[in-house]
Design a protein around this motif. Sequence first.
Motif, mmCIF file in Angstrom:
data_model
loop_
_atom_site.group_PDB
_atom_site.id
_atom_site.type_symbol
_atom_site.label_atom_id
_atom_site.label_comp_id
_atom_site.label_asym_id
_atom_site.label_seq_id
_atom_site.Cartn_x
_atom_site.Cartn_y
_atom_site.Cartn_z
ATOM 1 N N PRO A 146 -3.916 -2.588 -11.296
ATOM 2 C CA PRO A 146 -3.883 -2.275 -9.862
ATOM 3 C C PRO A 146 -2.557 -2.681 -9.234
ATOM 4 O O PRO A 146 -1.891 -3.627 -9.684
ATOM 5 C CB PRO A 146 -5.042 -3.094 -9.294
ATOM 6 C CG PRO A 146 -5.274 -4.191 -10.270
ATOM 7 C CD PRO A 146 -4.916 -3.628 -11.606
ATOM 8 N N ARG A 147 -2.187 -1.954 -8.199
ATOM 9 C CA ARG A 147 -0.935 -2.229 -7.508
ATOM 10 C C ARG A 147 -1.007 -3.552 -6.761
ATOM 11 O O ARG A 147 -0.012 -4.272 -6.636
ATOM 12 C CB ARG A 147 -0.650 -1.084 -6.533
ATOM 13 C CG ARG A 147 0.702 -1.167 -5.843
ATOM 14 C CD ARG A 147 0.851 -0.001 -4.879
ATOM 15 N NE ARG A 147 2.142 -0.010 -4.227
ATOM 16 C CZ ARG A 147 2.464 0.786 -3.213
ATOM 17 N NH1 ARG A 147 1.577 1.648 -2.749
ATOM 18 N NH2 ARG A 147 3.660 0.726 -2.667
ATOM 19 N N ASP A 150 1.168 -9.925 -3.411
ATOM 20 C CA ASP A 150 1.595 -8.546 -3.668
ATOM 21 C C ASP A 150 1.818 -7.791 -2.357
ATOM 22 O O ASP A 150 2.765 -7.004 -2.236
ATOM 23 C CB ASP A 150 0.550 -7.814 -4.511
ATOM 24 C CG ASP A 150 0.438 -8.395 -5.912
ATOM 25 O OD1 ASP A 150 1.445 -8.898 -6.420
ATOM 26 O OD2 ASP A 150 -0.663 -8.343 -6.484
ATOM 27 N N ILE A 151 0.943 -8.013 -1.382
ATOM 28 C CA ILE A 151 1.093 -7.334 -0.093
ATOM 29 C C ILE A 151 2.365 -7.819 0.614
ATOM 30 O O ILE A 151 3.129 -7.029 1.170
ATOM 31 C CB ILE A 151 -0.140 -7.570 0.789
ATOM 32 C CG1 ILE A 151 -1.366 -6.880 0.180
ATOM 33 C CG2 ILE A 151 0.091 -7.054 2.207
ATOM 34 C CD1 ILE A 151 -2.629 -7.056 0.969
ATOM 35 N N LEU A 152 2.605 -9.118 0.570
ATOM 36 C CA LEU A 152 3.809 -9.660 1.214
ATOM 37 C C LEU A 152 5.073 -9.122 0.551
ATOM 38 O O LEU A 152 6.047 -8.773 1.237
ATOM 39 C CB LEU A 152 3.782 -11.188 1.155
ATOM 40 C CG LEU A 152 2.632 -11.851 1.935
ATOM 41 C CD1 LEU A 152 2.620 -13.345 1.670
ATOM 42 C CD2 LEU A 152 2.737 -11.564 3.420
ATOM 43 N N ASN A 153 5.054 -9.025 -0.765
ATOM 44 C CA ASN A 153 6.219 -8.487 -1.464
ATOM 45 C C ASN A 153 6.428 -7.008 -1.167
ATOM 46 O O ASN A 153 7.577 -6.539 -1.085
ATOM 47 C CB ASN A 153 6.087 -8.708 -2.972
ATOM 48 C CG ASN A 153 6.460 -10.128 -3.377
ATOM 49 O OD1 ASN A 153 7.399 -10.710 -2.816
ATOM 50 N ND2 ASN A 153 5.732 -10.678 -4.332
ATOM 51 N N ALA A 199 -2.010 5.340 5.526
ATOM 52 C CA ALA A 199 -1.300 5.489 4.259
ATOM 53 C C ALA A 199 -0.759 4.173 3.718
ATOM 54 O O ALA A 199 0.088 4.171 2.829
ATOM 55 C CB ALA A 199 -0.151 6.485 4.436
ATOM 56 N N GLY A 200 -1.240 3.062 4.249
ATOM 57 C CA GLY A 200 -0.767 1.780 3.757
ATOM 58 C C GLY A 200 -1.374 1.427 2.422
ATOM 59 O O GLY A 200 -2.195 2.174 1.866
ATOM 60 N N PRO A 201 -0.975 0.305 1.845
ATOM 61 C CA PRO A 201 -1.525 -0.115 0.552
ATOM 62 C C PRO A 201 -3.022 -0.370 0.652
ATOM 63 O O PRO A 201 -3.510 -0.939 1.637
ATOM 64 C CB PRO A 201 -0.759 -1.408 0.239
ATOM 65 C CG PRO A 201 -0.281 -1.897 1.569
ATOM 66 C CD PRO A 201 -0.026 -0.682 2.396
ATOM 67 N N THR A 202 -3.784 0.083 -0.339
ATOM 68 C CA THR A 202 -5.227 -0.090 -0.339
ATOM 69 C C THR A 202 -5.698 -0.652 -1.670
ATOM 70 O O THR A 202 -5.060 -0.453 -2.709
ATOM 71 C CB THR A 202 -5.947 1.246 -0.090
ATOM 72 O OG1 THR A 202 -5.588 2.169 -1.126
ATOM 73 C CG2 THR A 202 -5.588 1.831 1.263
#
Length: 386
Positions: free
Chosen positions: A228-229, A235-238, A267-270
């Motif tokens: 997963p991404r 990960d979100i902060l990066n 369209a943000g990270p999910t």
Amino acid sequence: MKAVVCSEGKLDVADIETPRPGPGQLLITVERCGICGSDLHARVHCDELAELARATGYEHFMRSHQRVVLGHEFVGRVAEYGPGCRKRWKSGTWVVALPILRTDGEPQLTGLSEQAPGGYAEQVVVQESMTFPVPNGLSADHAALTEPMAVAWHAVRRGRVGARQTAFVIGCGPIGLAVITMLKAAGVKTVVASDLSPRRRELATRCGADVVVDPAVEEPWTATPRKPRITGAADILNLGFDAMDRLRAVPKLPWWLAFRLAHTLDAGPTGPAVFECVGVPGILDRILTAAPPRSRVIVVGVCMQPDTIRPAMAINKELDLRFVFGYDPGEFRDTLHMLASGKIDPTPLITGTVGLPGVPTAFTTLATPDHHAKILIDPTSPTTTL
């Protein structure tokens, strides 16, 4: 007529008066009726459920001292119309119906109200406007699963799962298996299923799960074929750092417009979609703790006891939490036609059939997850064992 009557937590086969269809209603002869987890709960927890229903505005849920005929997953043949019906279908036509009546202006939940006897019987009354003919020669066994599969279809639709998004199904009882089936029908490419029971894991595979795990051995979150991404808050902060580095590298670019557009388009990270299909205390908090950030958690399992979650955990991960219940008439109709067209195959869910005398044994058997998923009732059968 013969029916299985529930009172004070006991199930007994009894001769009762055949219900009469009222205005806008019809009587159908039951061919099959499924035993639902809600029936298992209602037999022993109906007084608690009745208080919950009253708090939400429904006054007629069954009570333990009443004599109630359970059963809301049924298929049958048209037998008789009440007054004021349009008589859309000939006698003997195969039909299914939403398990709800309106009598004297009051809604009654079929099979969960003393005023609306259910399908654990030779015949049951249904509302004509909520009734649908069974198309395409669909078998009685499969048509009887229209109702529980519609519950799963509603949950999947409420989950808004994208085809490329990973879906996790936690708990592979009948409703979890139905959710897996509907996720695959919706085109979701990766479904990860988790259950402690080897039998249920086997059925999950047959229902189309791409990865099946034993949570005592492996966490479902690490079992995905693709990494997963987003796995944690870092990960979100990066991602934020990376986005700002790229956007601000372009001179005079109004970079904030990119964030506005991302919010507008969602369209943000999910993270993944997670379906909680267990319904026991502690499971929801465990999911909120372990699920990746930005996950959408869809609560399908019905927990009857008080439970505790840590809201700060969900806040820090910005998780979506959705509770689902039932379906609408359009979803019910669409589910019936998905079954009839072969788009979904509920065969793995059906693990046994009994007659009315075998219902108490079936309830006992369904208390453990080792052998059966969905047991059907054939009111014409004398079978008492599984």
